[in-house]
Each structure stands twice: as C-alpha cells, then as structure tokens.
Design an enzyme around this catalytic site. Structure first.
Site, PDB file in Angstrom:
ATOM      1  NE  ARG A   1     -32.067 -89.516  10.288  1.00 17.68           N
ATOM      2  CZ  ARG A   1     -31.939 -89.433  11.600  1.00 17.68           C
ATOM      3  NH1 ARG A   1     -32.067 -90.513  12.353  1.00 17.68           N
ATOM      4  NH2 ARG A   1     -31.671 -88.274  12.174  1.00 17.68           N
TER       5      ARG A   1
ATOM      6  NE  ARG B   1     -24.811 -86.762  16.365  1.00 15.70           N
ATOM      7  CZ  ARG B   1     -25.300 -85.561  16.566  1.00 15.70           C
ATOM      8  NH1 ARG B   1     -24.501 -84.564  16.890  1.00 15.70           N
ATOM      9  NH2 ARG B   1     -26.597 -85.344  16.463  1.00 15.70           N
TER      10      ARG B   1
ATOM     11  CG  ASP C   1     -29.551 -84.461  17.442  1.00 11.85           C
ATOM     12  OD1 ASP C   1     -29.632 -85.419  16.650  1.00 11.85           O
ATOM     13  OD2 ASP C   1     -28.756 -83.522  17.282  1.00 11.85           O
TER      14      ASP C   1
ATOM     15  CG  ASN D   1     -35.901 -87.946  10.673  1.00  3.62           C
ATOM     16  OD1 ASN D   1     -36.492 -87.914  11.755  1.00  3.62           O
ATOM     17  ND2 ASN D   1     -34.758 -87.295  10.469  1.00  3.62           N
ATOM     18  CD1 TRP D   2     -40.592 -88.714   5.356  1.00  3.24           C
ATOM     19  CD2 TRP D   2     -40.598 -90.947   5.399  1.00  3.24           C
ATOM     20  NE1 TRP D   2     -41.754 -89.112   5.983  1.00  3.24           N
ATOM     21  CE2 TRP D   2     -41.786 -90.481   6.022  1.00  3.24           C
ATOM     22  CE3 TRP D   2     -40.378 -92.328   5.302  1.00  3.24           C
ATOM     23  CZ2 TRP D   2     -42.744 -91.350   6.541  1.00  3.24           C
ATOM     24  CZ3 TRP D   2     -41.342 -93.193   5.828  1.00  3.24           C
ATOM     25  CH2 TRP D   2     -42.505 -92.703   6.432  1.00  3.24           C
TER      26      TRP D   2
ATOM     27  CG  HIS E   1     -32.675 -94.838  16.128  1.00  2.00           C
ATOM     28  ND1 HIS E   1     -32.632 -93.462  16.293  1.00  2.00           N
ATOM     29  CD2 HIS E   1     -32.153 -95.098  14.911  1.00  2.00           C
ATOM     30  CE1 HIS E   1     -32.100 -92.921  15.202  1.00  2.00           C
ATOM     31  NE2 HIS E   1     -31.798 -93.882  14.360  1.00  2.00           N
TER      32      HIS E   1
ATOM     33  NE  ARG F   1     -27.662 -93.454  11.717  1.00  2.00           N
ATOM     34  CZ  ARG F   1     -27.574 -92.218  12.220  1.00  2.00           C
ATOM     35  NH1 ARG F   1     -26.408 -91.744  12.626  1.00  2.00           N
ATOM     36  NH2 ARG F   1     -28.644 -91.448  12.314  1.00  2.00           N
TER      37      ARG F   1
ATOM     38  NE  ARG G   1     -30.501 -80.652  17.786  1.00  2.00           N
ATOM     39  CZ  ARG G   1     -30.781 -80.616  16.498  1.00  2.00           C
ATOM     40  NH1 ARG G   1     -31.506 -79.620  16.026  1.00  2.00           N
ATOM     41  NH2 ARG G   1     -30.359 -81.549  15.683  1.00  2.00           N
TER      42      ARG G   1
END
Length: 240
Positions: free
Chosen positions: A68, A21, A17, A65-66, A34, A30, A183
């Site tokens: 997004r 951010r 995660d 997540n779809w 990734h 963003r 996490r």
C-alpha cells in the site's frame, strides 16, 4: 456423525475489511477509516470478552499490506501504538491476554515495542485471549513452519499435529482453529488468513464496513453460527 452446535464459539476470527471504502464514501482520507476502525476493535473486544468468547483473532496487517502507499503503511504502523496506549488498562481490567501471530520482528521498532509491552503487561490475564495478526500471511506462516520442520530432520512421520505445532497460531492452543470466521464489507474471500486453521470454520460475511461493526453485529453472527449444523465432512443430523 454430525456435530450440531448450540454452543458459543470458542474462537472467533475477524477479517476487519472496509476501512478505506468507509472513508472514501465520506470523502475522507483512507487513514480516517483506519482510525475509526479502532473504535470498532474496542467495541468488539469488549463484547466478545463480556459474553465469554475464549479467543478473538483480528486480522490487523497482512504480509501483502506493505504494498500500500507508504503514508498509509506508516499510519497503520502507528495504530497498534495508539490502540495499546489507550486500551491496555481496560484489557487488564477485563482480564484479557494479548498475543500476536505473524512476523512481528519485521515491524518498525516502535510498533514492536508497543506490541511486546501489551503482551508482557497482560500475560498473567486468564480471561479471553486477544490475538492480533500483524504482518501475517497464512502462506508465509505455512512456509516458515515447513522450513522449521525440515531443519529439525525429525525421525517421526510428519502429521497434521506436527504442522499445527509449528504454525504461529500454536500460541492459541487448544483453540487454534476458529469456529467462526467473520469478514466485513461484503467481500467474500479469505485473503490469506488462517488457511490451515479455518479448514472447517463456519464463515459469516456482512455488508457493513469494519468501522460500522458493532457488538450487536457480533452477537448476530454468533447467533447465526449457533443455528448451523457443523458436519466436518459428515452428513446432516439424521443422515439427510
């Protein structure tokens, strides 16, 4: 009786995660987060394999997540292709086997092809199992398992073992349940990840965003795990 552990975890699962951010803090799009997160995946896989972890499960793309933005989803669908194109030779060299959980068949065909190719090329590897949760959601996985069990009209009573055998994580047996679930990014929730399997997992939360996660961070989490008392609903060692 309690089960105190000083041993390494067999199965580590990670909710990766904080990519977005991480990028936002640097005034980057963003997707840059990734992309940088792939480097953290490589570091983590190499470290986990080198120290003898049996299964490493990474939450790469959830069923939620779809929702997004479409450009971000499109980029996320390209990440497995980029990752496997550059990293499969190293996985084979490290004797790492790739498997997946989730409904892979709903991913774009190019993504499916890349994932399936990685699974095929590493299927003979006997070292660490690297499991990618792709288009995965624990509730969806449980629902599918129950529907399959129902359709079979089993004559025997349904047990916990029956359910576990019909979850997509059955490919990880005998290490379906993560010993340690990590996490990143400071969020403290499971986000629909391995809800059945993590019933007695040790949880570890770290403030760092995923792109900054290092091999040393993984080792620190493992060290923390090894000094915990795993009780499985029982008492602390010594009955206290």
């Amino acid at each position: 009786m309690s089960k105190h552990t000083k041993k390494m975890p067999d199965h580590i699962a990670i909710i990766m995660d904080g990519n977005g951010r991480w990028a936002n803090k640097r005034f980057l799009p963003r997707v840059a987060g990734h992309k940088e997160g792939l480097n953290a995946v490589e570091r983590t896989v190499q470290t986990a394999s080198a120290i003898g972890i049996k299964v490493l499960t990474l939450y790469a793309f959830s069923t939620e997540n779809w929702s997004r933005p479409s450009d971000e989803v499109h980029f996320l669908m390209k990440l497995p292709i980029d990752f496997f194109n550059r990293f499969v030779p190293q996985l084979i060299e490290q004797n790492v086997r790739v498997v997946t959980i989730g409904t892979i068949e709903d991913l774009p065909q190019a993504t499916q092809n890349s994932v399936n190719r990685a699974v095929e090329l590493t299927k003979e590897c006997t070292g660490m199992t690297l499991c990618f949760a792709l288009n995965y959601g624990a509730q969806d996985d449980l629902l599918r398992a129950f529907q399959t069990i129902q359709s079979k009209e089993l004559s025997e009573p349904i047990t916990k073992e029956t359910i576990a055998a019909h979850l997509s994580t059955h490919v990880l047996a005998p290490f379906q349940a993560p010993d340690l679930l990590i996490r990143t990014s400071g969020e403290i929730r499971l986000s629909n990840f391995l809800l059945w399997e993590s019933a007695y997992s040790e949880l570890y939360f770290i403030e760092k965003a995923w792109p900054d996660f290092t091999g040393d961070d993984l080792k620190q989490a493992i060290n923390h795990y090894m000094h915990r008392e795993r009780r499985y609903g029982g008492l602390f060692k010594g009955g206290k």
